[in-house]
Design an enzyme around this catalytic site. Structure first.
Site, PDB file in Angstrom:
ATOM      1  N   HIS A  23       0.850  -1.196   0.000  1.00 43.07           N
ATOM      2  CA  HIS A  23       0.000   0.000   0.000  1.00 43.07           C
ATOM      3  C   HIS A  23       0.889   1.251   0.000  1.00 43.07           C
ATOM      4  CE1 HIS A  23      -3.727  -2.158   1.927  1.00 43.07           C
ATOM      5  NE2 HIS A  23      -3.722  -2.275   0.623  1.00 43.07           N
ATOM      6  N   ASP A  84      -2.602  -5.644  -6.467  1.00 36.60           N
ATOM      7  CA  ASP A  84      -1.737  -6.779  -6.137  1.00 36.60           C
ATOM      8  C   ASP A  84      -2.298  -8.096  -6.677  1.00 36.60           C
ATOM      9  OD1 ASP A  84      -3.677  -6.136  -4.176  1.00 36.60           O
ATOM     10  OD2 ASP A  84      -2.738  -7.443  -2.715  1.00 36.60           O
ATOM     11  N   HIS A 228      -2.491 -14.183  -0.145  1.00 35.30           N
ATOM     12  CA  HIS A 228      -1.147 -13.840   0.334  1.00 35.30           C
ATOM     13  C   HIS A 228      -0.704 -14.883   1.353  1.00 35.30           C
ATOM     14  CE1 HIS A 228      -1.446  -9.797  -1.393  1.00 35.30           C
ATOM     15  NE2 HIS A 228      -2.609  -9.653  -0.792  1.00 35.30           N
TER      16      HIS A 228
END
Ligand code: FEO
Length: 398
Positions: A23, A84, A228
């Site tokens: 971020h 992402d 993730h």
């Protein structure tokens, strides 16, 4: 390299060992991260779930081509449109422009807003099913605000049941291993908590509702594949149970003290307050962090599992320090619940920092227990005793 997860599912994502911030610079990533994409080969249809961050788009597509001729991918499922996960979509869709992209209506809007492409979007809602043949399917479950309004989960009913949860249950944790039972547990769990605290805590009411809803579906579950970090293969329900705790105004018997100091007076106050807390409550874990020196997201993670926080700054130019001002702004965004707080700091003449900090903590939804503690110039022995007394009183108010 693609990695086999089950007979029908391969991991085709990217492990990013180099990542130190996420971020932009808002979130530190002490152990890198991964962008997990998955390829499911059903009896009749092959589906790609998510892609990877843009800087790795060519590498991703190149490796995917080694795994499967791209025209054999029947559908791309975009569970969440943040860069992402969607960053490699432009490169991929350049080669397979007509392949349908399954996403929520909000997902389509965000993808259009990011990439300005008129791809073959198919909007799905909770309960919609993508048949993969021979009774196998993906069922979509909208999960708004876990992490963006567009987010959805996908449930694969083959191979004992696999939940693709996107950001939920993730960790910014790079590993050459795929599964939770193959990595150091404490290290990985810290990253799971840091991820929850810094990314999802602000949305805890939605997390609680959604996780309860998914639990109530009583789906067979052999693993949870987040977008993730590592896959929850061993006891996947452990992270579900942990999320129910974290989403419920989580706290442990800990008090976190974050401060900044120009000439050590506020540091001396912090340490004396800590001594007072320990004297009143010996079992309470007390941790001190100089906010100008320590990682802001690790401090927020410590605050996340604390029952109370103290924030201290000297007064400088009629304000509080840069580090504490930034930390207060982040605390406001965290939307902490059920935490007590107070301010402290040294000053020379005007002494506004306490009020600024107290106001900031109140605006952040913390229960500020008193007007805080100010000390003029360098605290002497008597002043430090006052700080210790203040720490004792603070602990006794909790
Ligand atoms: Fe991993 Fe909200 O993106």
């Amino acid at each position: 390299m693609a990695k086999q997860i089950t007979k029908n599912i391969k991991w085709v994502g990217k492990v990013d060992w180099e990542l130190t911030t996420f971020h932009g610079n808002e979130l530190s990533t002490g152990h890198g991260s991964s962008y997990n994409a998955y390829l499911i080969r059903g009896p009749k249809k092959t589906v790609l779930i998510d892609t990877v961050w843009g800087p790795y788009d060519r590498e991703f597509v190149c490796r995917l081509k080694q795994e499967i001729p791209l025209d054999q991918i029947d559908a791309v499922v975009m569970q969440h449109s943040e860069s992402d996960h969607s960053g490699a979509l432009v490169e991929l869709m350049r080669l397979i422009p007509d392949t349908p992209i399954y996403c929520t209506a909000k997902g389509e809007a965000i993808l259009r807003g990011h990439y300005h492409k008129d791809w073959n979007y198919i909007n799905v809602k909770t309960g919609d099913i993508l048949e993969l043949g021979a009774g196998e399917s993906l069922t979509f479950i909208e999960a708004p605000m876990l992490h963006w309004p567009d987010t959805m989960f996908s449930y694969y009913n083959g191979e004992g049941g696999v939940l693709f949860s996107n950001d939920a249950f993730g960790q910014h944790y790079a590993s050459e291993n795929l599964f939770n039972d193959e990595v150091p547990s404490a290290e990985m769990m810290y990253e799971a908590e840091k991820y929850y605290a810094n990314i999802l805590n602000a949305f805890s009411p939605m997390v609680m509702r959604k996780v309860k809803e998914v639990v109530a579906m009583n789906l067979p579950l052999s693993m949870i594949c987040p977008s993730h970090g590592v896959i929850w293969r061993k006891n996947p329900s452990q992270i579900v149970e942990q999320y129910l705790k974290w989403a419920d105004a989580y706290q442990e018997d800990q008090i976190t003290i974050a401060y900044d100091s120009m000439w050590n007076s506020t540091r001396l106050m912090a340490e004396a307050i800590a001594r007072g807390i320990k004297a009143a409550s010996p079992l309470t874990v007390v941790k001190l962090f100089n906010a100008a020196k320590e990682d802001k997201n690790d401090i927020l993670t410590e605050m996340f599992h604390s029952k109370a926080i103290l924030v201290g700054s000297p007064t400088i130019n009629s304000a509080c320090s840069f580090a504490i001002a930034g930390l207060l702004e982040m605390i406001k965004g965290m939307k902490f619940k059920n935490k007590k707080a107070a301010a402290f700091g040294s000053y020379g003449w005007s002494g506004e920092s306490n009020k600024i900090i107290s106001n900031g903590l109140s605006e952040g939804g913390l229960d500020v227990v008193d007007e805080g503690l100010r000390m003029l110039w360098v605290p002497d022995k008597k002043a430090l005793e006052t700080c210790e007394e203040y720490g004792k009183d603070f602990a006794e108010k909790l």
